[in-house]
Write an enzyme that holds these catalytic residues in place. Structure first.
Site, PDB file in Angstrom:
ATOM      1  N   ASP A   1       0.847  -1.199   0.000  1.00  0.00           N
ATOM      2  CA  ASP A   1       0.000   0.000   0.000  1.00  0.00           C
ATOM      3  C   ASP A   1       0.880   1.247   0.000  1.00  0.00           C
ATOM      4  O   ASP A   1       1.940   1.271   0.634  1.00  0.00           O
ATOM      5  CB  ASP A   1      -0.890   0.032   1.248  1.00  0.00           C
ATOM      6  CG  ASP A   1      -2.057  -0.942   1.168  1.00  0.00           C
ATOM      7  OD1 ASP A   1      -2.132  -1.686   0.177  1.00  0.00           O
ATOM      8  OD2 ASP A   1      -2.874  -0.941   2.111  1.00  0.00           O
TER       9      ASP A   1
ATOM     10  N   ASP B   1       0.286   4.007   1.427  1.00  0.00           N
ATOM     11  CA  ASP B   1       0.186   4.813   2.651  1.00  0.00           C
ATOM     12  C   ASP B   1       0.896   4.189   3.842  1.00  0.00           C
ATOM     13  O   ASP B   1       0.819   4.704   4.952  1.00  0.00           O
ATOM     14  CB  ASP B   1      -1.293   5.078   2.993  1.00  0.00           C
ATOM     15  CG  ASP B   1      -2.106   3.796   3.123  1.00  0.00           C
ATOM     16  OD1 ASP B   1      -1.507   2.710   3.242  1.00  0.00           O
ATOM     17  OD2 ASP B   1      -3.345   3.894   3.101  1.00  0.00           O
TER      18      ASP B   1
ATOM     19  N   TRP C   1     -13.637  -1.565  -2.144  1.00  0.00           N
ATOM     20  CA  TRP C   1     -12.806  -1.787  -0.971  1.00  0.00           C
ATOM     21  C   TRP C   1     -13.004  -3.177  -0.362  1.00  0.00           C
ATOM     22  O   TRP C   1     -14.131  -3.621  -0.199  1.00  0.00           O
ATOM     23  CB  TRP C   1     -13.118  -0.711   0.094  1.00  0.00           C
ATOM     24  CG  TRP C   1     -12.211  -0.777   1.283  1.00  0.00           C
ATOM     25  CD1 TRP C   1     -11.030  -0.115   1.450  1.00  0.00           C
ATOM     26  CD2 TRP C   1     -12.397  -1.562   2.463  1.00  0.00           C
ATOM     27  NE1 TRP C   1     -10.460  -0.442   2.654  1.00  0.00           N
ATOM     28  CE2 TRP C   1     -11.276  -1.329   3.293  1.00  0.00           C
ATOM     29  CE3 TRP C   1     -13.391  -2.449   2.895  1.00  0.00           C
ATOM     30  CZ2 TRP C   1     -11.122  -1.943   4.539  1.00  0.00           C
ATOM     31  CZ3 TRP C   1     -13.227  -3.066   4.137  1.00  0.00           C
ATOM     32  CH2 TRP C   1     -12.112  -2.807   4.944  1.00  0.00           C
TER      33      TRP C   1
ATOM     34  N   GLU D   1     -10.057  -8.528  -0.889  1.00  0.00           N
ATOM     35  CA  GLU D   1      -9.045  -9.093  -1.782  1.00  0.00           C
ATOM     36  C   GLU D   1      -7.837  -9.633  -1.013  1.00  0.00           C
ATOM     37  O   GLU D   1      -7.221 -10.606  -1.423  1.00  0.00           O
ATOM     38  CB  GLU D   1      -8.635  -8.058  -2.836  1.00  0.00           C
ATOM     39  CG  GLU D   1      -7.541  -7.054  -2.463  1.00  0.00           C
ATOM     40  CD  GLU D   1      -7.869  -6.151  -1.280  1.00  0.00           C
ATOM     41  OE1 GLU D   1      -9.062  -5.935  -1.006  1.00  0.00           O
ATOM     42  OE2 GLU D   1      -6.929  -5.659  -0.640  1.00  0.00           O
ATOM     43  N   ASP D   2      -7.536  -8.999   0.111  1.00  0.00           N
ATOM     44  CA  ASP D   2      -6.390  -9.468   0.910  1.00  0.00           C
ATOM     45  C   ASP D   2      -6.715 -10.803   1.593  1.00  0.00           C
ATOM     46  O   ASP D   2      -5.863 -11.700   1.672  1.00  0.00           O
ATOM     47  CB  ASP D   2      -5.959  -8.404   1.926  1.00  0.00           C
ATOM     48  CG  ASP D   2      -7.120  -7.882   2.780  1.00  0.00           C
ATOM     49  OD1 ASP D   2      -8.302  -8.058   2.400  1.00  0.00           O
ATOM     50  OD2 ASP D   2      -6.840  -7.298   3.842  1.00  0.00           O
TER      51      ASP D   2
ATOM     52  N   MET E   1       0.526   4.229   9.165  1.00  0.00           N
ATOM     53  CA  MET E   1      -0.328   4.417   7.997  1.00  0.00           C
ATOM     54  C   MET E   1      -0.747   5.876   7.919  1.00  0.00           C
ATOM     55  O   MET E   1      -1.278   6.422   8.880  1.00  0.00           O
ATOM     56  CB  MET E   1      -1.564   3.523   8.037  1.00  0.00           C
ATOM     57  CG  MET E   1      -2.360   3.606   6.731  1.00  0.00           C
ATOM     58  SD  MET E   1      -3.585   2.306   6.535  1.00  0.00           S
ATOM     59  CE  MET E   1      -5.049   3.163   7.025  1.00  0.00           C
TER      60      MET E   1
ATOM     61  N   HIS F   1      -6.064   8.982   5.439  1.00  0.00           N
ATOM     62  CA  HIS F   1      -6.834   9.147   4.202  1.00  0.00           C
ATOM     63  C   HIS F   1      -8.296   8.898   4.522  1.00  0.00           C
ATOM     64  O   HIS F   1      -8.625   8.355   5.577  1.00  0.00           O
ATOM     65  CB  HIS F   1      -6.346   8.177   3.111  1.00  0.00           C
ATOM     66  CG  HIS F   1      -6.401   6.727   3.522  1.00  0.00           C
ATOM     67  ND1 HIS F   1      -7.571   6.016   3.609  1.00  0.00           N
ATOM     68  CD2 HIS F   1      -5.411   5.873   3.883  1.00  0.00           C
ATOM     69  CE1 HIS F   1      -7.302   4.776   3.985  1.00  0.00           C
ATOM     70  NE2 HIS F   1      -5.994   4.665   4.180  1.00  0.00           N
TER      71      HIS F   1
ATOM     72  N   ARG G   1     -11.832   7.153   4.528  1.00  0.00           N
ATOM     73  CA  ARG G   1     -12.190   5.731   4.554  1.00  0.00           C
ATOM     74  C   ARG G   1     -13.077   5.395   3.374  1.00  0.00           C
ATOM     75  O   ARG G   1     -14.046   6.070   3.091  1.00  0.00           O
ATOM     76  CB  ARG G   1     -12.958   5.438   5.843  1.00  0.00           C
ATOM     77  CG  ARG G   1     -12.212   4.542   6.770  1.00  0.00           C
ATOM     78  CD  ARG G   1     -13.118   3.765   7.712  1.00  0.00           C
ATOM     79  NE  ARG G   1     -13.128   2.354   7.352  1.00  0.00           N
ATOM     80  CZ  ARG G   1     -12.087   1.566   7.412  1.00  0.00           C
ATOM     81  NH1 ARG G   1     -10.918   2.031   7.771  1.00  0.00           N
ATOM     82  NH2 ARG G   1     -12.180   0.291   7.084  1.00  0.00           N
TER      83      ARG G   1
END
Ligand code: UD2
Ligand code: MN
Length: 284
Positions: free
Chosen positions: A138, A140, A200, A203-204, A230, A233, A235
């Protein structure tokens, strides 16, 4: 020209031998997330040590792996600059041979992080066929300890185990999101990521299931080492992923690298990274 192919022929010792000599590098580090650099000043500072496309080859040792750091991206320019400022020196202190690949999704359709990871994997290998270690990261997230080695081992590694905004604990045992690391062989073995997770989340966890169902074990550094920050940002909206995740278990060998479709609209060797911009459509 494939600059990453050049290394390996030179008569220098393996980088692993240099490892651990520099004890001052083996501990907690800070991350500057307040000041925002300009790309021009970053390039002036960092580009002299890099080859076009954001590639780095250690000069005084022979690295054990050729590493691609793959970053899914859209509309997070400030994070990207802070990420590059932190990551290039971080990776270079570890004497790694690496390239940073930014995979940008064109248009404003729902973001598909996992599909972009597959694109980064595929495109990076087309450019540099000898890459053998892939870090999916990622934009961030910034590592806060030099002992977090960004180099592949015998099992998949979930790197970002301990994140400040998650209360400095592992959120759940099978977590594989944030930053994770797989060899090329492991990626091929599980057919990469799923391509069907638009929007969102989920997928992980699907990738986590892929590796665990192929006799692999997700490993981590100790929580006191695997510390990340992190950046802030907004959500994203959460989606219900139950059905996609359950069906995903049956889809592993038909949904992934072997079904990947995208249109590459740009491939740029920028001074600090390789930019791959792609258009994807939701009827995968
Ligand atoms: C969590 C996971 C992340 C992913 C996501 C669900 C951790 C630490 N992170 O992140 O890996 O599984 O949940 O999809 O567990 N991005 C853009 N532009 C966008 C949206 C996303 O560039 O408009 C990229 C960017 O690299 C970002 C990443 O995708 O860091 C994950 O998205 P997020 O940061 O919005 O999601 P987050 O923090 O909930
Ligand atoms: Mn995030």
């Amino acid at each position: 020209l494939f600059p990453l192919e050049l290394a390996g022929h030179r008569r220098v010792p393996p980088c692993a031998l240099l490892d651990g000599n520099d004890t001052e590098l083996k501990g907690p580090i800070d991350a500057d997330t307040d000041s925002i650099p300009s790309l021009a000043e970053l390039e002036e500072w960092l580009a002299p040590s890099l080859l076009p496309g954001g590639l780095f080859i250690p000069r005084n040792c022979r690295p054990s792996h050729k590493i691609a750091v793959i970053v899914p991206f859209r509309d997070r320019r400030v994070h990207l600059k802070i990420f590059l400022r932190h990551m290039h020196p971080f990776l270079q202190r570890q004497n790694l041979q690496y390239g940073i690949f930014i995979v940008e999704q064109a248009g404003d359709g729902p973001f598909n992080r996992a599909l972009l990871m597959n694109v980064g994997y595929r495109e990076a290998l087309l450019l540099h066929p000898s890459l053998d270690c892939f870090i999916f990261h990622d934009v961030d997230l910034l590592p806060l300890d030099d002992r977090i080695r960004y180099s592949c081992g015998g099992q998949p590694v979930h790197l970002s185990a301990n994140i400040d905004v998650h209360g400095n604990k592992l959120m759940y045992a099978n977590l594989f999101g944030g930053a994770s690391m797989l060899t090329k062989a492991m990626m091929e073995n599980v057919n990469g990521f799923s391509n069907v997770f638009f929007g969102w989340g989920g997928e992980d966890d699907d990738m986590s299931f892929r590796v665990r169902s192929h006799d692999m074990k997700i490993t981590r550094y100790n929580l006191d080492i695997a510390r990340y920050t992190m950046m802030r940002h907004v959500r994203e909206n959460k989606n219900d992923r139950q059905k996609l995740l359950i069906d995903g278990r049956k889809r592993i060998h038909s949904d992934g690298l072997n079904s990947l479709r995208y249109e590459r609209v740009r491939l740029d060797l920028r001074p600090l990274f390789t930019l791959i911009e792609v258009r994807i459509n939701q009827t995968q």
